[in-house]
Design a protein around this motif. Structure first.
Motif, PDB file in Angstrom:
ATOM      1  N   UNK A   1       1.089  -1.282   0.006  1.00  0.00           N
ATOM      2  CA  UNK A   1      -0.036  -0.076  -0.021  1.00  0.00           C
ATOM      3  C   UNK A   1       1.182   1.158  -0.072  1.00  0.00           C
ATOM      4  N   UNK A   2       0.405   2.338  -0.246  1.00  0.00           N
ATOM      5  CA  UNK A   2       0.976   3.666  -0.403  1.00  0.00           C
ATOM      6  C   UNK A   2      -0.085   4.667  -0.150  1.00  0.00           C
ATOM      7  N   UNK A   3       0.414   6.008   0.614  1.00  0.00           N
ATOM      8  CA  UNK A   3      -0.477   6.766   1.205  1.00  0.00           C
ATOM      9  C   UNK A   3      -1.423   7.377  -0.145  1.00  0.00           C
ATOM     10  N   UNK A   4      -2.574   7.466   0.261  1.00  0.00           N
ATOM     11  CA  UNK A   4      -3.275   8.313  -0.665  1.00  0.00           C
ATOM     12  C   UNK A   4      -3.182   9.620  -1.077  1.00  0.00           C
ATOM     13  N   UNK A   5      -3.200  10.121  -2.343  1.00  0.00           N
ATOM     14  CA  UNK A   5      -3.051  11.509  -2.527  1.00  0.00           C
ATOM     15  C   UNK A   5      -3.899  12.249  -3.308  1.00  0.00           C
ATOM     16  N   UNK A   6      -3.721  12.093  -4.706  1.00  0.00           N
ATOM     17  CA  UNK A   6      -4.439  13.001  -5.680  1.00  0.00           C
ATOM     18  C   UNK A   6      -5.914  12.399  -5.847  1.00  0.00           C
ATOM     19  N   UNK A   7      -7.014  13.305  -5.948  1.00  0.00           N
ATOM     20  CA  UNK A   7      -8.360  12.793  -6.336  1.00  0.00           C
ATOM     21  C   UNK A   7      -8.435  12.346  -7.715  1.00  0.00           C
ATOM     22  N   UNK A   8      -9.460  11.375  -7.900  1.00  0.00           N
ATOM     23  CA  UNK A   8      -9.749  10.798  -9.253  1.00  0.00           C
ATOM     24  C   UNK A   8     -10.869  11.697  -9.785  1.00  0.00           C
ATOM     25  N   UNK A   9     -10.647  11.786 -10.944  1.00  0.00           N
ATOM     26  CA  UNK A   9     -12.098  12.505 -11.677  1.00  0.00           C
ATOM     27  C   UNK A   9     -13.342  11.935 -11.407  1.00  0.00           C
ATOM     28  N   UNK A  10     -14.120  12.858 -11.449  1.00  0.00           N
ATOM     29  CA  UNK A  10     -15.572  12.656 -10.610  1.00  0.00           C
ATOM     30  C   UNK A  10     -16.682  13.224 -11.367  1.00  0.00           C
ATOM     31  N   UNK A  11     -17.724  13.008 -11.491  1.00  0.00           N
ATOM     32  CA  UNK A  11     -18.847  13.907 -11.837  1.00  0.00           C
ATOM     33  C   UNK A  11     -20.336  13.403 -11.082  1.00  0.00           C
ATOM     34  N   UNK A  12     -20.939  14.400 -10.529  1.00  0.00           N
ATOM     35  CA  UNK A  12     -22.195  13.978  -9.830  1.00  0.00           C
ATOM     36  C   UNK A  12     -23.288  14.617 -10.549  1.00  0.00           C
ATOM     37  N   UNK A  13     -24.456  13.782 -10.597  1.00  0.00           N
ATOM     38  CA  UNK A  13     -25.783  14.237 -10.971  1.00  0.00           C
ATOM     39  C   UNK A  13     -26.534  14.904  -9.760  1.00  0.00           C
ATOM     40  N   UNK A  14     -26.708  16.271  -9.669  1.00  0.00           N
ATOM     41  CA  UNK A  14     -27.171  16.789  -8.536  1.00  0.00           C
ATOM     42  C   UNK A  14     -28.939  16.808  -8.664  1.00  0.00           C
ATOM     43  N   UNK A  15     -29.231  17.027  -9.896  1.00  0.00           N
ATOM     44  CA  UNK A  15     -30.651  17.279 -10.286  1.00  0.00           C
ATOM     45  C   UNK A  15     -30.902  16.596 -11.437  1.00  0.00           C
ATOM     46  N   UNK A  16     -32.059  16.158 -11.744  1.00  0.00           N
ATOM     47  CA  UNK A  16     -33.046  15.919 -11.024  1.00  0.00           C
ATOM     48  C   UNK A  16     -32.517  14.741 -10.029  1.00  0.00           C
ATOM     49  N   UNK A  17     -33.555  14.321  -8.928  1.00  0.00           N
ATOM     50  CA  UNK A  17     -33.019  13.420  -8.118  1.00  0.00           C
ATOM     51  C   UNK A  17     -33.498  11.875  -8.752  1.00  0.00           C
ATOM     52  N   UNK A  18     -32.784  11.006  -8.304  1.00  0.00           N
ATOM     53  CA  UNK A  18     -32.954   9.670  -8.856  1.00  0.00           C
ATOM     54  C   UNK A  18     -34.384   9.207  -8.534  1.00  0.00           C
ATOM     55  N   UNK A  19     -34.985   8.667  -9.467  1.00  0.00           N
ATOM     56  CA  UNK A  19     -36.367   8.309  -9.470  1.00  0.00           C
ATOM     57  C   UNK A  19     -37.439   9.375  -9.594  1.00  0.00           C
ATOM     58  N   UNK A  20     -37.182  10.628  -9.869  1.00  0.00           N
ATOM     59  CA  UNK A  20     -38.013  11.707 -10.350  1.00  0.00           C
ATOM     60  C   UNK A  20     -38.886  11.366 -11.279  1.00  0.00           C
ATOM     61  N   UNK A  21     -40.136  11.755 -11.166  1.00  0.00           N
ATOM     62  CA  UNK A  21     -41.166  11.508 -12.320  1.00  0.00           C
ATOM     63  C   UNK A  21     -41.106  12.841 -13.105  1.00  0.00           C
TER      64      UNK A  21
END
Lengths: 387, 119
Positions: A267-287
């Motif tokens: 193992x090594x120390x964690x360092x740099x963040x991985x690329x990521x994206x988030x869906x903030x809207x609409x909520x999961x399951x929205x109609x």
């Protein structure tokens, strides 16, 4: 805290009804904070509701809270608080907040602060640890002194190799390892954006985010962003304290992931963040109604190269369309994205989002796994019921 | 959801007591432990309460995934060996037994281990 009945119904605004990671997690209000999703109460760990990630800036009041040890600092007197700079330096210093404000040039950086274990509750097989949903992250404009200016003022001795950072939080029992983190000298001296911050979004830090000052290490997971900073110590050797040598380590593999359920060999120390994206809207399951435009919104970020593209798919990843990107607040910041689609027919739609950084790094379609539940960045999906 | 009823929101007392002694002091008061973190009644629960809550609230326990008893024993040993928790061997056994029974993979309720999230 409160009678059990008082917590009833708290599942609504947390998203718990559609998100298994948030079941049993009430909204609570802590000092200087808005309503956040409770993870644990002592020491306090609070999660930011997903809707805040429609915007690039996370308000201070909504910023997540994470501590390791109890007790935590709840009272700070600036009359006696000092930032001690010691170790392998020519001129040890005890800096008051006024010293920091008056003696060093001020700089500002937008940077994402994300817990290494953000989204740990989604790991399969499940792992022990703080069972975060996706809200152990936030983005703010951090300001104040460059750490390298502080070290130069103290004068690094030849042979300086690492620098350790300690905060006001101290363990309750003598056997518990104090929370101390280390950075290589080069990580600090080569990067003008590693700063000692006493302001976020133009305001003093909330107590629970590290008042009066914290370390800001843009691009790296928040384990290095030591709160209530009080001691900076320059070392002529590699620090081997618990929180570097034993904790916050990832498998020494190119991805940081291993076969699910396996044990890493090195193992090594964690360092740099991985690329990521988030869906903030609409909520999961929205109609949503058919033949009406729906605008998807969220943020994307990475470990310091910046986001070049965000793609959205409405057909389970067969085809991807470019999303519109918001203002570029710098390579360490959340980047807002949005994408409008018009579902033609009723039915269930699976919407996915995928970010690409300026060096071409992107997100996997299958999640990476490691035993500590770190660095989750799998492509996310929400489903919409079109009626 | 934005704008949804706030009736579900729990408001705890916000205590930002500005010190009357000096402008330089900032202090906050933390709420009490989360009542939802209540431990399941079972043999050993008192031993768990006495030992574990010295350092952390019980929501640390009840929110963990339902992993097998052997892993729970590992967690207890980690608290002792890594975090220096002063727990006797006899109490450590009682705690491990309780956690494995009440929150292990055989235990009902709560969050099940293999639950695959939707998103």
């Amino acid at each position: 805290m409160l009678p059990r009945e008082s917590w009833g119904g708290a599942s609504g605004p947390t998203g718990a009804e559609t998100d298994p990671a948030l079941v049993g997690r009430p909204l609570v209000r802590y000092p200087e904070k808005a309503d956040l999703i409770l993870l644990t109460s002592r020491p306090p760990q609070l999660e930011t509701p997903r809707r805040y990630f429609q915007r690039a800036i996370t308000p201070n009041s909504a910023f997540f809270v994470r501590y390791h040890l109890f007790p935590i600092p709840t009272r700070v007197d600036l009359g006696t608080w000092r930032l001690n700079v010691a170790g392998e330096v020519e001129r040890p210093m005890q800096l008051s907040l006024e010293d920091l404000k008056s003696k060093f040039e001020t700089t500002k950086v937008f940077a994402v602060n994300q817990c290494s274990g953000n989204s740990r509750a989604r790991f399969v097989p499940r792992v022990f640890g703080g069972q975060w949903g996706d809200g152990a992250m936030g983005n703010a404009e951090w300001s104040d002194a460059r750490l390298r200016d502080v070290l130069r003022a103290a004068g690094l001795k030849p042979g300086a190799l690492q620098v350790t950072f300690n905060g006001l939080d101290t363990p309750a029992a003598p056997g518990v390892p104090d929370f101390i983190k280390a950075l290589d000298i080069g990580r600090i001296m080569d990067d003008p954006d590693v700063i000692v911050a006493w302001e976020m979004n133009g305001q003093p830090l909330p107590m629970l985010n590290g008042y009066p000052a914290r370390l800001v290490v843009p691009g790296w997971y928040s384990t290095y962003w030591v709160k209530h900073l009080s001691e900076i110590t320059v070392l002529d050797h590699i620090f081997d304290g618990f929180w570097m040598a034993k904790a916050y380590r990832i498998p020494d593999t190119p991805s940081g992931g291993i076969e699910p359920g396996a044990t890493p060999t090195r193992t090594v120390p964690i360092t740099r963040m991985k690329v990521r994206s988030i869906i903030a809207w609409p909520e999961n399951g929205s109609r949503v109604p058919a033949r009406r435009p729906v605008t998807l919104k969220g943020v994307a970020f990475d470990g310091g190269y910046g986001i070049s593209e965000v793609y959205v798919s409405s057909d389970r990843g067969s085809t991807w369309n470019s999303a519109q990107l918001g203002e570029d607040l710098g390579r360490y910041s959340f980047r807002e994205w949005s994408s409008t689609c018009t579902p033609a027919r009723p039915g269930t739609y699976h919407l996915m989002v995928r970010a690409v950084s300026r060096v071409g790094e992107s997100q996997p379609l299958e999640p990476l796994w490691n035993p500590a539940g770190y660095m989750r960045n799998v492509v996310e999906a929400v489903h919409l019921e079109v009626v | 959801m934005f704008g949804k009823s706030r009736g579900a929101v729990v408001l705890l007392p916000v205590l930002l007591a500005a010190s009357s002694l000096a402008q330089t002091v900032k202090s906050i008061r933390l709420p009490d432990d989360n009542a939802l973190g209540r431990l399941k009644p079972a043999p050993g629960v008192e031993v768990v309460r006495q030992n574990c809550t010295a350092c952390h609230s019980t929501d640390y326990i009840v929110l963990q995934p339902r992993i097998d008893a052997q892993h729970w024993e590992g967690e207890v040993q980690k608290m002792i060996k890594v975090y220096g928790a002063p727990i006797s061997d006899a109490d450590a056994r009682s705690i491990s037994d309780y956690l494995g029974r009440a929150y292990g993979s055989e235990a009902g309720g709560g969050k099940q281990a293999p639950a695959r999230p939707k998103r």
